[in-house]
Design an enzyme around this catalytic site. Structure first.
Site, PDB file in Angstrom:
ATOM      1  N   ASP A  13       1.236  -1.207   0.052  1.00 34.67           N
ATOM      2  CA  ASP A  13       0.241  -0.235  -0.032  1.00 34.67           C
ATOM      3  C   ASP A  13       1.169   1.037   0.359  1.00 34.67           C
ATOM      4  O   ASP A  13       1.589   1.335   0.587  1.00 34.67           O
ATOM      5  CB  ASP A  13      -1.101  -0.108   1.313  1.00 34.67           C
ATOM      6  N   GLU A  54       0.745  -0.067  -4.730  1.00 41.47           N
ATOM      7  CA  GLU A  54      -0.077   0.969  -4.623  1.00 41.47           C
ATOM      8  C   GLU A  54       0.528   2.433  -5.170  1.00 41.47           C
ATOM      9  O   GLU A  54       1.455   2.436  -3.679  1.00 41.47           O
ATOM     10  CB  GLU A  54      -1.137   1.402  -4.208  1.00 41.47           C
TER      11      GLU A  54
END
Length: 171
Positions: A13, A54
């Site tokens: 992330d 991400e």
């Protein structure tokens, strides 16, 4: 996790924010170097392990993570937004242009195609509850040359819009 637990890889992330350098908060050389080392170490244990990141940034920057060996694959945010925009407006021209840019920027298999994720309003809400449009968006996602990822619940039309607790409802 890979060797002992059998994990097939990792999804990272906010990968572009791993290491800050003074006032520079993202895409630092230190972040690229750390990710390259992490990926090398992981793939020394399992050459097939996936490092997916991400990288919520322009295609030119997100694809650099893949081209430079920091990630195997990056989520492609510009294309995700364009899928939904094309379905809302019925405009395939802009989608074709973005798809061409993305296809040229990444090596084959280097980007993760998606519609929305855990930080965004869900697809069905983005499309005003229109099931036919949601099906069209899913068709674009699943026939795209990128590797498709589906945020849990999207496949059954799970609703949810900000705040976060409404978009992260358990399925």
């Amino acid at each position: 996790w890979v060797d002992e637990m059998g994990a097939a890889g990792f999804r990272l992330d906010a990968a572009r924010h791993l290491i800050e350098d003074g006032p520079v908060l993202d895409n630092t050389p230190e972040t690229f170097a750390w990710l390259q080392g992490f990926r090398a170490r992981l793939q020394a244990v399992d050459p097939n392990a996936l490092v997916l990141g991400e990288v919520w940034d322009a295609t030119s920057m997100a694809s650099r993570y893949v081209r430079d060996g920091a990630l195997d694959m990056a989520f492609e945010f510009g294309l995700a937004g364009q899928f939904l925009q094309a379905v809302r407006n019925g405009d395939a021209g802009s989608l074709r242009a973005v798809q061409a840019e993305v296809s040229e920027a990444y090596p084959p298999g280097g980007y993760a195609a998606f519609l929305t994720n855990h930080d965004q309003d869900r697809t069905i809400d983005e499309l005003g509850g229109d099931v036919a449009r949601a099906k069209s968006a899913a068709m674009l996602l699943l026939t795209n040359p990128g590797v498709p990822f589906i945020y849990y619940g999207e496949e059954i039309g799970l609703r949810g819009s900000k705040p976060d607790e409404r978009i992260r409802t358990p399925m």
